[in-house]
Design a protein around this motif. Structure first.
Motif, mmCIF file in Angstrom:
data_model
loop_
_atom_site.group_PDB
_atom_site.id
_atom_site.type_symbol
_atom_site.label_atom_id
_atom_site.label_comp_id
_atom_site.label_asym_id
_atom_site.label_seq_id
_atom_site.Cartn_x
_atom_site.Cartn_y
_atom_site.Cartn_z
ATOM 1 N N ALA A 9 0.875 -1.172 0.000
ATOM 2 C CA ALA A 9 0.000 0.000 0.000
ATOM 3 C C ALA A 9 0.907 1.214 0.000
ATOM 4 N N ALA A 10 0.640 2.159 -0.866
ATOM 5 C CA ALA A 10 1.522 3.323 -0.986
ATOM 6 C C ALA A 10 1.608 4.090 0.327
ATOM 7 N N ASP A 11 0.490 4.180 1.059
ATOM 8 C CA ASP A 11 0.464 4.959 2.293
ATOM 9 C C ASP A 11 -0.738 4.512 3.128
ATOM 10 N N ASP A 12 -0.958 5.175 4.249
ATOM 11 C CA ASP A 12 -2.066 4.807 5.144
ATOM 12 C C ASP A 12 -3.418 4.925 4.454
ATOM 13 N N ALA A 13 -3.581 5.951 3.623
ATOM 14 C CA ALA A 13 -4.869 6.147 2.953
ATOM 15 C C ALA A 13 -5.172 5.007 1.985
ATOM 16 N N ALA A 14 -4.153 4.587 1.236
ATOM 17 C CA ALA A 14 -4.345 3.470 0.309
ATOM 18 C C ALA A 14 -4.658 2.183 1.066
ATOM 19 N N GLN A 15 -3.972 1.994 2.190
ATOM 20 C CA GLN A 15 -4.236 0.813 3.011
ATOM 21 C C GLN A 15 -5.671 0.834 3.541
ATOM 22 N N ALA A 16 -6.108 1.998 4.037
ATOM 23 C CA ALA A 16 -7.464 2.123 4.576
ATOM 24 C C ALA A 16 -8.512 1.858 3.500
ATOM 25 N N ALA A 17 -8.238 2.277 2.270
ATOM 26 C CA ALA A 17 -9.175 2.026 1.175
ATOM 27 C C ALA A 17 -9.284 0.532 0.890
ATOM 28 N N MET A 18 -8.171 -0.186 0.953
ATOM 29 C CA MET A 18 -8.194 -1.637 0.754
ATOM 30 C C MET A 18 -8.988 -2.316 1.869
ATOM 31 N N VAL A 19 -8.784 -1.844 3.100
ATOM 32 C CA VAL A 19 -9.516 -2.421 4.230
ATOM 33 C C VAL A 19 -11.021 -2.227 4.059
ATOM 34 N N ARG A 20 -11.413 -1.031 3.647
ATOM 35 C CA ARG A 20 -12.844 -0.773 3.421
ATOM 36 C C ARG A 20 -13.408 -1.704 2.357
ATOM 37 N N ARG A 21 -12.641 -1.903 1.293
ATOM 38 C CA ARG A 21 -13.110 -2.779 0.218
ATOM 39 C C ARG A 21 -13.234 -4.220 0.722
ATOM 40 N N LEU A 22 -12.279 -4.664 1.513
ATOM 41 C CA LEU A 22 -12.326 -6.022 2.060
ATOM 42 C C LEU A 22 -13.555 -6.240 2.927
ATOM 43 N N THR A 23 -13.831 -5.291 3.803
ATOM 44 C CA THR A 23 -14.925 -5.467 4.753
ATOM 45 C C THR A 23 -16.284 -5.245 4.097
ATOM 46 N N GLU A 24 -16.404 -4.209 3.256
ATOM 47 C CA GLU A 24 -17.705 -3.861 2.697
ATOM 48 C C GLU A 24 -18.110 -4.747 1.525
ATOM 49 N N ALA A 25 -17.151 -5.098 0.672
ATOM 50 C CA ALA A 25 -17.491 -5.863 -0.534
ATOM 51 C C ALA A 25 -17.267 -7.360 -0.385
ATOM 52 N N HIS A 26 -16.408 -7.746 0.563
ATOM 53 C CA HIS A 26 -16.050 -9.163 0.664
ATOM 54 C C HIS A 26 -16.337 -9.763 2.035
ATOM 55 N N GLY A 27 -16.771 -8.949 2.979
ATOM 56 C CA GLY A 27 -17.108 -9.464 4.301
ATOM 57 C C GLY A 27 -15.927 -10.037 5.064
ATOM 58 N N VAL A 28 -14.724 -9.537 4.786
ATOM 59 C CA VAL A 28 -13.505 -10.057 5.419
ATOM 60 C C VAL A 28 -13.154 -9.198 6.632
ATOM 61 N N GLN A 29 -12.862 -9.849 7.747
ATOM 62 C CA GLN A 29 -12.460 -9.148 8.955
ATOM 63 C C GLN A 29 -10.954 -8.879 8.927
ATOM 64 N N VAL A 30 -10.564 -7.658 9.269
ATOM 65 C CA VAL A 30 -9.176 -7.215 9.191
ATOM 66 C C VAL A 30 -8.746 -6.713 10.577
ATOM 67 N N THR A 31 -7.484 -6.960 10.948
ATOM 68 C CA THR A 31 -6.974 -6.499 12.243
ATOM 69 C C THR A 31 -6.855 -4.981 12.264
ATOM 70 N N GLU A 32 -6.638 -4.437 13.448
ATOM 71 C CA GLU A 32 -6.282 -3.030 13.549
ATOM 72 C C GLU A 32 -4.883 -2.839 12.963
ATOM 73 N N GLN A 33 -4.547 -1.580 12.646
ATOM 74 C CA GLN A 33 -3.219 -1.306 12.112
ATOM 75 C C GLN A 33 -2.170 -1.490 13.201
ATOM 76 N N ARG A 34 -1.052 -2.126 12.835
ATOM 77 C CA ARG A 34 0.053 -2.360 13.763
ATOM 78 C C ARG A 34 1.318 -1.709 13.203
ATOM 79 N N ASP A 35 2.032 -1.018 14.075
ATOM 80 C CA ASP A 35 3.253 -0.323 13.674
ATOM 81 C C ASP A 35 4.422 -1.295 13.742
ATOM 82 N N ARG A 36 5.005 -1.616 12.603
ATOM 83 C CA ARG A 36 6.163 -2.515 12.534
ATOM 84 C C ARG A 36 7.475 -1.744 12.350
ATOM 85 N N ASN A 37 7.495 -0.479 12.709
ATOM 86 C CA ASN A 37 8.667 0.409 12.619
ATOM 87 C C ASN A 37 9.037 0.777 11.184
#
Length: 308
Positions: free
Chosen positions: A222-250
Motif C-alpha cells: 500500500a503506498a500509504d495509510d490512505a491506500a491501506q485504509a481504502a483496501m480495508v474498506r473494500r475487504l470489509t464492505e465488498a467481501h465481508g472479510v475481517q481485518v486487524t487493527e493497524q500495527r506499527d512494525r517500525n
C-alpha cells in the motif's frame, strides 16, 4: 501505485544457517536484524536488495529446534525471485557447487524457472526475466551483478479453489488475470518486482502445517495509510472479510487478514522504510529494537543466538 508484493515472511531453523544461505549463497543483503515484536526472544531477519525496497524483502523468524512444516492447501507453495534471463545457467552451476537441492529448469507461463530449496526445505525458484539486468540489485555480496537476484518474481498459493481468492486479488489489490496453465492461474500487477501471484487450485487436499520451511504470511503493498485504509474498506464492505487493527512494525504499518483460501495476508505501507533507524550504508549491521523493547535490550541480547 505499484500493485504487488511488499514482503514474504517465513519460518526457519537456526538463525546463523539461515543468514549464511541467504546472504552468501543467494547474495541478498541483510537489511535489518531485529526481533519478533510479539516474541522478542526470536530474531526477525530481513533480506532484500541494497535499500530493502518493497517487492524484494524476504523475512524470517528463525527457531533453533523448529519442527518442519508441511505444505498444504491454505499456504504459499513456492516463493520465486527474478533474475536476468541469461543468469539461469550461472545459478544452476552455483547450486551444484554449493550442494543446493534443485530441479532442472522448466518453462512456466513462457518463462524459464529453476526450482530449488533452502536448508529448511522451503520451496523457492529463480525465474529468468528479460530486461531484469537493468533493475537494481545488491552487489555487495558474492554474486556478480549481472547474475544477481532482482527481488521477487512472485508467489504460488496452494488452494482448494481459486475463485474467492482471485476476487480479492483483482478487486482489492488491483491485479489482473494474465494467464492459465492447467491448475495454475496467474494474476499480475504493474510492480515488476513482486508483481505476480499464481493460484494453484487442487481441490480437497491436506491442509498446510506451519513450521520450518513454511511461509507464515505474504504482504501486499500500500503506498500509504490512505491506500491501506481504502483496501480495508473494500475487504470489509465488498467481501465481508475481517481485518486487524493497524500495527506499527517500525519500517511499515500493517494490517492482517485471512483470505478466503486460508492464507494469511498482510497489507504493508511502503513507508517509512528500513533507513528510518540506521543509515542506508549500514543496514542490518546492528540489532534494532522498537522503543517499547529498548529497555529490555540487555535481556534480549543475552537470549538471542550469535549470528557471527
Amino acid at each position: 501505485m505499484a500493485n504487488g508484493l511488499h514482503h514474504v515472511t517465513a519460518i526457519s531453523g537456526p538463525a546463523r544457517r539461515n543468514l549464511d544461505f541467504y546472504t552468501r549463497v543467494l547474495g541478498l543483503r541483510l537489511v535489518k536484524r531485529t526481533v519478533n515484536f510479539d516474541d522478542p526472544g526470536t530474531y526477525h531477519l530481513y533480506y532484500g536488495d541494497e535499500a530493502g525496497a518493497p517487492g524484494t524483502i524476504l523475512t524470517f523468524f528463525p527457531w533453533d529446534n523448529v519442527a518442519p512444516g508441511r505444505v498444504g492447501i491454505g499456504e504459499t507453495q513456492e516463493t520465486a525471485f527474478r533474475v536476468p534471463q541469461g543468469a539461469i545457467g550461472y545459478w544452476t552451476h552455483r547450486f551444484i557447487a554449493a550442494g543446493v537441492p534443485h530441479e532442472a529448469p522448466a518453462r512456466v507461463f513462457g518463462e524459464t524457472v529453476l526450482p530449488f530449496r533452502d536448508p529448511d526445505g522451503m520451496a523457492l525458484a529463480l525465474v529468468g526475466v528479460p530486461g531484469a539486468e537493468a533493475e537494481p540489485a545488491w552487489t555487495g555480496g558474492d554474486v556478480p551483478a549481472e547474475h544477481a537476484i532482482r527481488g521477487f518474481h512472485g508467489v504460488t498459493l496452494l488452494l482448494r479453489e481459486d475463485g474467492p481468492t482471485a476476487r480479492i486479488l483483482t478487486d482489492v489489490f488491483g491485479l489482473t488475470e494474465t494467464g492459465r496453465e492447467g491448475a495454475l492461474a496467474r494474476f499480475s500487477g504493474d510492480a515488476g518486482r513482486g508483481g505476480h501471484v499464481t493460484l494453484r487450485a487442487v481441490g480437497e487436499f491436506l491442509r498446510g502445517r506451519p513450521g520450518g520451511g513454511s511461509v507464515h504470511h505474504i504482504a501486499f503493498r500500500a503506498a500509504d495509510d490512505a491506500a491501506q485504509a481504502a483496501m480495508v474498506r473494500r475487504l470489509t464492505e465488498a467481501h465481508g472479510v475481517q481485518v486487524t487493527e493497524q500495527r506499527d512494525r517500525n519500517y511499515f504499518r500493517s494490517v492482517y487478514f485471512r483470505e478466503p483460501g486460508g492464507v494469511l495476508f498482510e497489507i504493508a505501507t511502503d513507508s517509512p522504510g528500513f533507513a528510518v533507524d540506521e543509515a542506508a550504508a549500514h543496514l542490518g549491521e546492528a540489532l534494532k529494537l522498537p522503543g517499547f523493547l529498548e529497555p529490555h535490550r540487555g535481556e534480549i541480547e543475552r537470549v538471542l543466538p550469535a549470528l557471527a
